[in-house]
Design a protein around this motif. Sequence first.
Motif, PDB file in Angstrom:
ATOM      1  N   ARG A  58       0.823  -1.204   0.000  1.00 55.63           N
ATOM      2  CA  ARG A  58       0.000   0.000   0.000  1.00 55.63           C
ATOM      3  C   ARG A  58       0.856   1.252   0.000  1.00 55.63           C
ATOM      4  O   ARG A  58       0.610   2.190  -0.722  1.00 55.63           O
ATOM      5  CB  ARG A  58      -0.844  -0.014   1.263  1.00 55.63           C
ATOM      6  N   TYR A  59       1.861   1.254   0.862  1.00 59.04           N
ATOM      7  CA  TYR A  59       2.648   2.476   1.034  1.00 59.04           C
ATOM      8  C   TYR A  59       3.939   2.479   0.228  1.00 59.04           C
ATOM      9  O   TYR A  59       4.655   3.471   0.217  1.00 59.04           O
ATOM     10  CB  TYR A  59       2.985   2.682   2.507  1.00 59.04           C
TER      11      TYR A  59
ATOM     12  N   THR B  94      -8.309   2.568  16.671  1.00 55.94           N
ATOM     13  CA  THR B  94      -9.115   2.952  15.516  1.00 55.94           C
ATOM     14  C   THR B  94     -10.188   3.965  15.921  1.00 55.94           C
ATOM     15  O   THR B  94     -10.393   4.960  15.235  1.00 55.94           O
ATOM     16  CB  THR B  94      -9.764   1.713  14.884  1.00 55.94           C
ATOM     17  N   ILE B  95     -10.842   3.712  17.044  1.00 55.25           N
ATOM     18  CA  ILE B  95     -11.909   4.625  17.477  1.00 55.25           C
ATOM     19  C   ILE B  95     -11.367   6.025  17.739  1.00 55.25           C
ATOM     20  O   ILE B  95     -11.955   7.015  17.338  1.00 55.25           O
ATOM     21  CB  ILE B  95     -12.603   4.087  18.756  1.00 55.25           C
ATOM     22  N   PHE B  96     -10.229   6.091  18.397  1.00 56.78           N
ATOM     23  CA  PHE B  96      -9.690   7.407  18.770  1.00 56.78           C
ATOM     24  C   PHE B  96      -8.686   7.937  17.748  1.00 56.78           C
ATOM     25  O   PHE B  96      -7.968   8.880  18.026  1.00 56.78           O
ATOM     26  CB  PHE B  96      -9.050   7.334  20.163  1.00 56.78           C
ATOM     27  N   SER B  97      -8.633   7.334  16.592  1.00 52.99           N
ATOM     28  CA  SER B  97      -7.628   7.614  15.545  1.00 52.99           C
ATOM     29  C   SER B  97      -6.257   7.895  16.166  1.00 52.99           C
ATOM     30  O   SER B  97      -5.625   8.900  15.915  1.00 52.99           O
ATOM     31  CB  SER B  97      -8.069   8.721  14.594  1.00 52.99           C
TER      32      SER B  97
ATOM     33  N   GLN C 120      -3.806   0.469  14.808  1.00 53.67           N
ATOM     34  CA  GLN C 120      -4.495   1.042  13.662  1.00 53.67           C
ATOM     35  C   GLN C 120      -3.824   0.615  12.355  1.00 53.67           C
ATOM     36  O   GLN C 120      -4.486   0.291  11.376  1.00 53.67           O
ATOM     37  CB  GLN C 120      -4.481   2.570  13.791  1.00 53.67           C
TER      38      GLN C 120
ATOM     39  N   SER D 257     -10.568  12.957  19.358  1.00 55.37           N
ATOM     40  CA  SER D 257      -9.586  11.982  18.871  1.00 55.37           C
ATOM     41  C   SER D 257      -8.301  12.708  18.552  1.00 55.37           C
ATOM     42  O   SER D 257      -8.226  13.920  18.672  1.00 55.37           O
ATOM     43  CB  SER D 257     -10.123  11.308  17.613  1.00 55.37           C
TER      44      SER D 257
ATOM     45  N   GLY E 175     -11.509   9.519   6.111  1.00 56.26           N
ATOM     46  CA  GLY E 175     -11.591   8.204   6.739  1.00 56.26           C
ATOM     47  C   GLY E 175     -10.338   7.356   6.629  1.00 56.26           C
ATOM     48  O   GLY E 175     -10.079   6.504   7.469  1.00 56.26           O
ATOM     49  N   SER E 176      -9.563   7.572   5.579  1.00 59.62           N
ATOM     50  CA  SER E 176      -8.332   6.785   5.476  1.00 59.62           C
ATOM     51  C   SER E 176      -7.198   7.668   4.993  1.00 59.62           C
ATOM     52  O   SER E 176      -7.420   8.654   4.284  1.00 59.62           O
ATOM     53  CB  SER E 176      -8.518   5.601   4.526  1.00 59.62           C
ATOM     54  N   ASP E 177      -6.010   7.300   5.388  1.00 58.95           N
ATOM     55  CA  ASP E 177      -4.844   8.123   5.078  1.00 58.95           C
ATOM     56  C   ASP E 177      -4.532   8.049   3.589  1.00 58.95           C
ATOM     57  O   ASP E 177      -4.901   7.106   2.910  1.00 58.95           O
ATOM     58  CB  ASP E 177      -3.637   7.615   5.874  1.00 58.95           C
TER      59      ASP E 177
ATOM     60  N   ILE F  30      -6.819  12.139   9.799  1.00 59.29           N
ATOM     61  CA  ILE F  30      -7.279  10.805   9.437  1.00 59.29           C
ATOM     62  C   ILE F  30      -8.048  10.210  10.608  1.00 59.29           C
ATOM     63  O   ILE F  30      -7.488   9.956  11.670  1.00 59.29           O
ATOM     64  CB  ILE F  30      -6.106   9.905   9.019  1.00 59.29           C
ATOM     65  N   ILE F  31      -9.359  10.029  10.417  1.00 66.13           N
ATOM     66  CA  ILE F  31     -10.219   9.501  11.472  1.00 66.13           C
ATOM     67  C   ILE F  31     -11.064   8.370  10.876  1.00 66.13           C
ATOM     68  O   ILE F  31     -12.106   8.619  10.268  1.00 66.13           O
ATOM     69  CB  ILE F  31     -11.110  10.619  12.061  1.00 66.13           C
ATOM     70  N   PRO F  32     -10.613   7.122  11.025  1.00 63.82           N
ATOM     71  CA  PRO F  32     -11.295   6.019  10.345  1.00 63.82           C
ATOM     72  C   PRO F  32     -12.697   5.726  10.865  1.00 63.82           C
ATOM     73  O   PRO F  32     -13.561   5.310  10.105  1.00 63.82           O
ATOM     74  CB  PRO F  32     -10.383   4.809  10.576  1.00 63.82           C
TER      75      PRO F  32
ATOM     76  N   GLN G  92      -5.648  -1.759   9.356  1.00 68.59           N
ATOM     77  CA  GLN G  92      -5.725  -1.354   7.949  1.00 68.59           C
ATOM     78  C   GLN G  92      -4.982  -2.331   7.061  1.00 68.59           C
ATOM     79  O   GLN G  92      -5.402  -2.623   5.945  1.00 68.59           O
ATOM     80  CB  GLN G  92      -5.145   0.042   7.772  1.00 68.59           C
TER      81      GLN G  92
END
Lengths: 304, 520
Positions: free
Chosen positions: A81-82, A250-253, A259, A164, B50-52, B236-238, A263
């Motif tokens: 991905r990155y 994930t909830i609190f980014s 996290q 967050s 929502g996503s980076d 970014i806050i999923p 992903q």
Amino acid sequence: MLKFIAKKMLEIIPVLLIISFIVFTLVFVAGDPVALMLPEDASQEDINNLREALGLNDPFIVQYGNYMLGVLQGDFGDSFRYNTAALPLVLERLPATLELAAASMVIAILIAIPFGIWSATKRNSVIDLFVTGTSVVAKAMPNFWLGIMLILIFSVTLGMFPVSGYGTWQHLILPAVTLGTGIGAEMTRLVRSNMVDILNQDYVRTAKSKGINRFFVVYKHAFRNSLIPVITITALQVSTLVGGALITETIFSWPGLGQLLIQAVNTRDMAIVQASVFVIAILVIVMNLVADMLYRVLDPRIKY
Amino acid sequence: MNKKLLSLLLFAFVLILTACSSDESSNGEAGGSTTSTPENQNRDLTIAIGSDMLGFDIHDHNNTSTESVHQHMFDYLFKRDSNNELQPMLAESYEIINDTTVKIALKQGVKFHNGDEFTAEDVKFTLERVAQTSSLKENANYKQIKEVQVVDTYTVNIITVAPEPSIIHRLSRLGSGMLPKKYIEENGWDHFLANPIGTGPYKFVEWVRDNKIVFEKFDDYYQGAVDEWDSVTFRIIPEDSTRVSELLTGGVDIATNVPPADWDRVNGNKGTSLKQEVSNRSIFLMLRTTDGYPTSDVRVRQAIDYAIDDRTLTDIALKGGGIPVLTTVGPGNFGHEPSLYDTHNYDLEKAKQLLANAGYPDGFEMTLQSPKGRYLMDAEVSELIVGMLSQVGIKVKLEFLEWSNFVEMRTANKNKDAYMLGLGNSMFDGAYAVDWYNAKRNVDHTDYSNSKIEELLAQSKVNMDPTTRAKQIQEIQKIAAEDLPFIYLYQEKINVGVNDRIDFTPTSDEMLYAPNMKLK
């Protein structure tokens, strides 16, 4: 002690090998990451080209061999991905996760020790019932629910903490409470049962019968001895925290390992998944070792 | 005794809090919240996504939200205006020399963020890289370019392998942002990826992965610096509910993808509101036309179309967040056919009749595969469809698939009678939507093939005349609307929560472009 540590270190190697094989196999079996990397309208030709470019057309054993050769040189491959090396990405995230784990542990201890002792000293009273009952409820609360509730109450309604993000101590409180509550609840019950056992021991009864101050009996005699298993469990829980921060982060980014791993799993970013699991495995092993050593230090009767 | 214990506890707690609060002075800046000074509130724009983004290699991703971030830094040669019409951006003008050559005159005086001038060499460098490197994810969309000839400092000829009617569409979308040749050659790719520069209205400041991306305005921007915002931060806050909560508390100015369950919360809150715009993504059912499947009979496909009430899907499941359609080429796309937009077929009696004619008077059993959590309310929509089809006797077995399994099902051609899919079109050229009817693409998948469509596809692919090409694309859509290889349901809406201090309407391409967001 040194011999013990050396032996434990040697045991790590086969454990890591087995873990790497299992994770690699699971990720391999889980399916093809290429289709996920391309948009819905990608043609079969695009998919084949990318798969070839990433070396995914090779047989399993060749892919695993290449992977292990890299791992031995500290190279866990590149994130699909990155497009960048996986291990540095994972290590870059570790401090944020450790910070959250440490704060959660502080909160868990702050809950567990006073309430556990309080409950034990008031055994079978309303207080005891309340503490044990609350700890069962707290343990049963799912992290995502607790996290969202805390956000709604303390951020949206009361405006006390940011919703967050990452960076200041205010950002840390809510995720740490979310993660620390369940562990704190479990530790409360452990502290309580240890204390109950110890308070029933002869030496405590003797101390009490000698008319020694009750506070002194509880803290000087009982509490210190009840700490041994608590410390062991604490050390073990730290590793659980690192792996278990997935949902809370994930909830609190919160930009931690959890996290990143979530992903990576969603996008089948193999290299990240493998490197993350590897790092978490090492943490678990190290924490186990620390727990073993602490046990030994705290209770000189234990020999290895 | 207990009082002692309690005071000890309180003391310990206060001690911990004080210890923690000492961090504040050192880390105070790092927070993402904008609840600081009034100046900050006025000039710093914070957008929650929502996503980076995936990185700064503009050629090696095909991700809309990544493009949304990139376009603050990298300009295209052409750009769609608010009416979705293509306008020159870094290009001054263009001329079609012949079927395979487009001559483009570039704007003069355009500067990169390091002060270098943007020239024809940069265009050649950028486009030839993506056209010639097959491992890049955007290669498939640019390999039609054979070469870029530098005519002079401000003029290029873009030569395509074959006639390429969509060339200008290609040059106005992701993968075609202009890169600084000199800077990259002098410093290397790694340096560029860590310290990217472009000609865009914003300069790169910082990227903390999965946390935030920060830009500051570029004073030497060729169209004049964007006065509205000194800085733009993408956070970014999923988690959907967290993103909405950030919007409600003023932590962010814009929150993307607000789920229907939170619409009332956003609208009911003082200072925020929900903005909607029809996206370029349509949702449809893909059907097997392979022999042996009931759906191979066109009458069965038509019966399914007549049995599904698209308007109910959009009104009930999506709470108004969709427009019923009979095609995927929406307004603003080249080749849009208005008669197939904002309309749907619904007639239960006709559906039953069609089924009877096809030899299924009592209906039949079929399987519908649906992703869950990929598109707006996708699971609810699938469930409603199951109910609607049962009214005409079609018993649907619904299979929900997690997205990665869903993708695998598609790529491995393991699709059954029908599955639900959503498709966007970043080209805004209907040619890419209708290419889905291409028989080659459907082999062993839906097995759809129509000779008239094949003929029109072949003609439109090399037709450089926009007028007749648009007609060909419209004709294909009309045939497909009768033959129904896919059953179109609706075009999704984009749902963005916006702070009332900002005047912003989302655009159908799902871009979040700060210069289009104005302070009220």
